[in-house]
Write a protein that holds these residues in place. Sequence first.
Motif, mmCIF file in Angstrom:
data_model
loop_
_atom_site.group_PDB
_atom_site.id
_atom_site.type_symbol
_atom_site.label_atom_id
_atom_site.label_comp_id
_atom_site.label_asym_id
_atom_site.label_seq_id
_atom_site.Cartn_x
_atom_site.Cartn_y
_atom_site.Cartn_z
ATOM 1 N N GLU A 78 0.820 -1.214 0.000
ATOM 2 C CA GLU A 78 0.000 0.000 0.000
ATOM 3 C C GLU A 78 0.847 1.254 0.000
ATOM 4 O OE1 GLU A 78 -3.521 0.378 2.434
ATOM 5 O OE2 GLU A 78 -3.431 -1.780 2.809
ATOM 6 N N LEU A 79 1.998 1.199 0.699
ATOM 7 C CA LEU A 79 2.881 2.366 0.652
ATOM 8 C C LEU A 79 3.428 2.525 -0.772
ATOM 9 C CD1 LEU A 79 4.198 4.703 2.133
ATOM 10 C CD2 LEU A 79 6.139 3.198 2.651
ATOM 11 N N ALA A 80 3.788 1.401 -1.397
ATOM 12 C CA ALA A 80 4.281 1.460 -2.780
ATOM 13 C C ALA A 80 3.220 2.082 -3.686
ATOM 14 C CB ALA A 80 4.649 0.065 -3.269
ATOM 15 N N GLU A 81 1.959 1.695 -3.502
ATOM 16 C CA GLU A 81 0.886 2.262 -4.316
ATOM 17 C C GLU A 81 0.717 3.761 -4.053
ATOM 18 O OE1 GLU A 81 -1.067 1.309 -6.779
ATOM 19 O OE2 GLU A 81 -0.270 -0.711 -6.924
ATOM 20 N N ALA A 82 0.954 4.159 -2.800
ATOM 21 C CA ALA A 82 0.822 5.584 -2.483
ATOM 22 C C ALA A 82 1.901 6.401 -3.205
ATOM 23 C CB ALA A 82 0.914 5.805 -0.977
ATOM 24 N N TRP A 83 3.044 5.794 -3.483
ATOM 25 C CA TRP A 83 4.067 6.476 -4.289
ATOM 26 C C TRP A 83 3.699 6.432 -5.767
ATOM 27 C CZ3 TRP A 83 9.127 3.810 -2.089
ATOM 28 C CH2 TRP A 83 9.295 4.188 -0.747
ATOM 29 N N LEU A 84 3.185 5.270 -6.198
ATOM 30 C CA LEU A 84 2.930 5.082 -7.625
ATOM 31 C C LEU A 84 1.759 5.922 -8.121
ATOM 32 C CD1 LEU A 84 3.501 1.228 -7.823
ATOM 33 C CD2 LEU A 84 4.851 2.973 -9.006
ATOM 34 N N GLY A 85 0.782 6.184 -7.262
ATOM 35 C CA GLY A 85 -0.389 6.961 -7.683
ATOM 36 C C GLY A 85 0.027 8.301 -8.284
ATOM 37 N N PRO A 86 0.685 9.160 -7.492
ATOM 38 C CA PRO A 86 1.098 10.446 -8.061
ATOM 39 C C PRO A 86 2.131 10.288 -9.187
ATOM 40 C CG PRO A 86 1.673 10.287 -5.708
ATOM 41 C CD PRO A 86 0.885 9.077 -6.039
ATOM 42 N N LEU A 87 2.969 9.257 -9.091
ATOM 43 C CA LEU A 87 3.980 9.082 -10.133
ATOM 44 C C LEU A 87 3.319 8.766 -11.478
ATOM 45 C CD1 LEU A 87 6.862 8.846 -11.117
ATOM 46 C CD2 LEU A 87 6.994 6.561 -10.138
ATOM 47 N N ARG A 88 2.321 7.871 -11.451
ATOM 48 C CA ARG A 88 1.602 7.576 -12.697
ATOM 49 C C ARG A 88 0.925 8.838 -13.227
ATOM 50 N NH1 ARG A 88 0.023 2.148 -10.200
ATOM 51 N NH2 ARG A 88 -1.286 3.458 -8.920
ATOM 52 N N ALA A 89 0.329 9.625 -12.323
ATOM 53 C CA ALA A 89 -0.333 10.858 -12.766
ATOM 54 C C ALA A 89 0.682 11.777 -13.434
ATOM 55 C CB ALA A 89 -0.988 11.551 -11.572
ATOM 56 N N TRP A 90 1.840 11.869 -12.822
ATOM 57 C CA TRP A 90 2.904 12.743 -13.336
ATOM 58 C C TRP A 90 3.381 12.277 -14.710
ATOM 59 C CZ3 TRP A 90 8.499 12.477 -13.574
ATOM 60 C CH2 TRP A 90 9.136 13.722 -13.629
ATOM 61 N N LEU A 91 3.359 10.977 -14.911
ATOM 62 C CA LEU A 91 3.772 10.419 -16.205
ATOM 63 C C LEU A 91 2.627 10.424 -17.221
ATOM 64 C CD1 LEU A 91 5.687 7.264 -14.888
ATOM 65 C CD2 LEU A 91 6.734 9.283 -15.912
ATOM 66 N N GLY A 92 1.452 10.921 -16.813
ATOM 67 C CA GLY A 92 0.297 10.898 -17.719
ATOM 68 C C GLY A 92 -0.283 9.514 -17.890
ATOM 69 N N ARG A 93 -0.116 8.662 -16.881
ATOM 70 C CA ARG A 93 -0.574 7.290 -17.006
ATOM 71 C C ARG A 93 -1.666 6.924 -16.020
ATOM 72 N NH1 ARG A 93 3.810 3.910 -19.563
ATOM 73 N NH2 ARG A 93 2.693 2.156 -18.718
ATOM 74 N N SER A 94 -2.349 7.913 -15.456
ATOM 75 C CA SER A 94 -3.423 7.488 -14.551
ATOM 76 C C SER A 94 -4.648 7.107 -15.372
ATOM 77 C CB SER A 94 -3.758 8.558 -13.515
ATOM 78 O OG SER A 94 -3.550 9.826 -14.032
ATOM 79 N N ARG A 95 -5.510 6.347 -14.739
ATOM 80 C CA ARG A 95 -6.727 5.890 -15.417
ATOM 81 C C ARG A 95 -7.788 6.972 -15.316
ATOM 82 N NH1 ARG A 95 -5.198 1.282 -18.306
ATOM 83 N NH2 ARG A 95 -3.148 0.969 -17.360
ATOM 84 N N LYS A 96 -8.503 7.193 -16.395
ATOM 85 C CA LYS A 96 -9.490 8.261 -16.412
ATOM 86 C C LYS A 96 -10.915 7.727 -16.394
ATOM 87 C CE LYS A 96 -6.530 11.183 -19.288
ATOM 88 N NZ LYS A 96 -6.375 11.730 -20.643
ATOM 89 N N CYS A 97 -11.065 6.452 -16.694
ATOM 90 C CA CYS A 97 -12.410 5.913 -16.864
ATOM 91 C C CYS A 97 -12.501 4.530 -16.234
ATOM 92 C CB CYS A 97 -12.722 5.848 -18.355
ATOM 93 S SG CYS A 97 -14.275 5.021 -18.742
#
Lengths: 631, 83
Positions: free
Chosen positions: A236-255
């Motif tokens: 869960e800590l790893a996911e807490a880092w990856l969430g903003p990192l994916r957003a920063w890379l333009g890779r978050s899910r939108k739908c």
Amino acid sequence: MSASQLELAAPAAATALLPDAAHRRVLEALEGEPTPAEYERLASIVRAPAVAERARPIRVAVLARDTLQPIRPFLQVRAFRSGLAAHAWFGPQGQLAEPILDPDGELHPFAADAIVLAGPPHGDFGVWEDGDPAEVEQRAAAAVRLQVELCRALRERSGALLLVHNFVVPLPRAGGQVCEVLRGANRELTRELAPVPDVAIVDVDALADRWGKGRMRDERLWHLGRIPLRYDLLPELAEAWLGPLRAWLGRSRKCLVLDCDNLLWGGVVGEVGLEGIALGPTYPGAVHLAIQREALALFERGIVLAVNSRNNPADALEVFERHPHALLRPEHIAAWQVNWDAKAVNMRRLASELGLGLEHLAFLDDDPRERALMRDVLPEVLTLEVAPDLGTLPARLARLTDFDVLAITSEDRRRGREYAARRLRRELEARAEDLESYYASLGTRVRLRAESPESRARVAQLLKKTNQFNLALRRHGERELEALRARGCEVWGLEVEDRFGDSGLSAVAILEPGQPAWRLESFLVSCRVLGRGVEQAFLAEMAGRARSLGAARLVAEFRPGPRNAPAREFLMRSGFAPLGAPGGDGRGARDNGGPAGAEGPGGEAGEGIELWSCDLAAGPAPAPPWIEVLR
Amino acid sequence: MPALRQLVADVFRVDPDAVGPADSPETIPAWDSLQHFALVLELEERFGIQLETEEIEKLTTVGDIQRLLDVRGVGSAGEGGAA
């Protein structure tokens, strides 16, 4: 036996898997809750070169006061789940400032994409001694100051995303002041870091509340090795880092794409009818109600919702329209594919209908065969994990960081609503006699806005996330935008609204003055407002601006990407003609346009750039008559 | 012993047939202090036991672990998850 024998034996099992089989094995294992040793095994699979090379590499540096090294396999496996191959570097135990300030140290050559600052002094995870209130306050203020100074120092030396842990407010002790003081310190930290670009605060205090502050440590490992968290919490800590990192890379899910039967309600509506399905306050309907509640919470955060279900359309729709306990209603759903076709086929239809890439979709289905099939056929789609006990699903959905954005703007919050409004627009479109009268009936108004501190985050976000209608695909962050402005560039945004709603800031252009040609350094339009002449109106405005300040030509830069071919066709239609690559015919434009272009975060700008020129005496095409332009 | 050998092999990514009672951080390069904790956690999970802080510190060879399992009465069971 010897050490070398052991080493030889080690990787054999892992690398024997073909990349596809490895991929499947890892994703299927994540459907359950793997133990730490299982994570270690999975990590050895994803580290195998043949598997890792198909993922996008990311480099994560971790500076921590406590021992966070055990997170490595968890981070690698969780990153792999979203198509990333994580390389992690850990600073020397307990050192926070030293690696940042040492120009010859290992941190800077590591060239991290993200740097985790996981170490407020006096303990990462709530080891704060109580004491004299004034003294506690002093220590907290000093800790905030240090974090902020470290961030500023890092910002000067690195373009990485900074992931900054906040303070864990400890469990209260009788008469202690430290909780209240640290709550204030967290607010202060947020305030102080707001102006520093490309910083995301990792709210470990909120995570610790979820984990339980009294039980988030294995006391034995804390005393033996200063390991601040139980191993089962590290994913869960790893996911807490990856969430903003994916957003920063333009890779978050939108739908989020939802199945219906046995997910949004219990039972098959086509068989048992509206009265027969389970949805309501008592078990088992309560579980399905809770799942709907989580989907609705995502909608309220701006996540687009869509439906992909094997059903008769009328049966499924009836639940959304008429079931007394349904939380999800037709107005929340941006697109429907309810039929008997393969779900992967429907997924492609939804993507094209919504104008989103498959890599922006997440898929939720209770049927393990459908999930396995989707992972095989459309690996770009994130197929969410569902445990056999559906009762665990709502809490799991609440934990997801796949939909995270760096800072939620008001545009983000509106997105789910807006995509649903777009469906209404499309339905109107189908009825409109001809396209032009349809466009006129929308009553579209656009307003030109010079970029301001209020809009900066949104401008950077659009630059990062827009893939389809984006000429140069430059991913400037807030810092690069500063630099562009400093050398005389103009950054423009366009707000768009129509009678169905306000889309907010939806297009960005960057102009660089020159003689005789102005340069269109970046030009993008969010796909949310595409396809009704908004792009044409915006380009006409930008050209008009250059013309009024003496430009004879406008030179647009285009970089071919996976999905931006429509943007090139637009240039062609709008009166632009190719100049050739920089260094050829196009050299003049750069020479006139000032210093060579700003590099994107990946440093790849400049390669493969095409220059397109338009004579401002003749073009480009004016704004279409059905769009009202406000200045 | 087969279950323990398999466990050591799983945690350190080595060949289970090559694991013996004398193996320790000296002979298995992956057995560092952090992996030692991973080993302990897996041991607890598979054998359903709980170690004390001192015991974690004192376990330094596969033979030590076997003796501890014997004392706890789970040493010869050989089931664990992996057998």
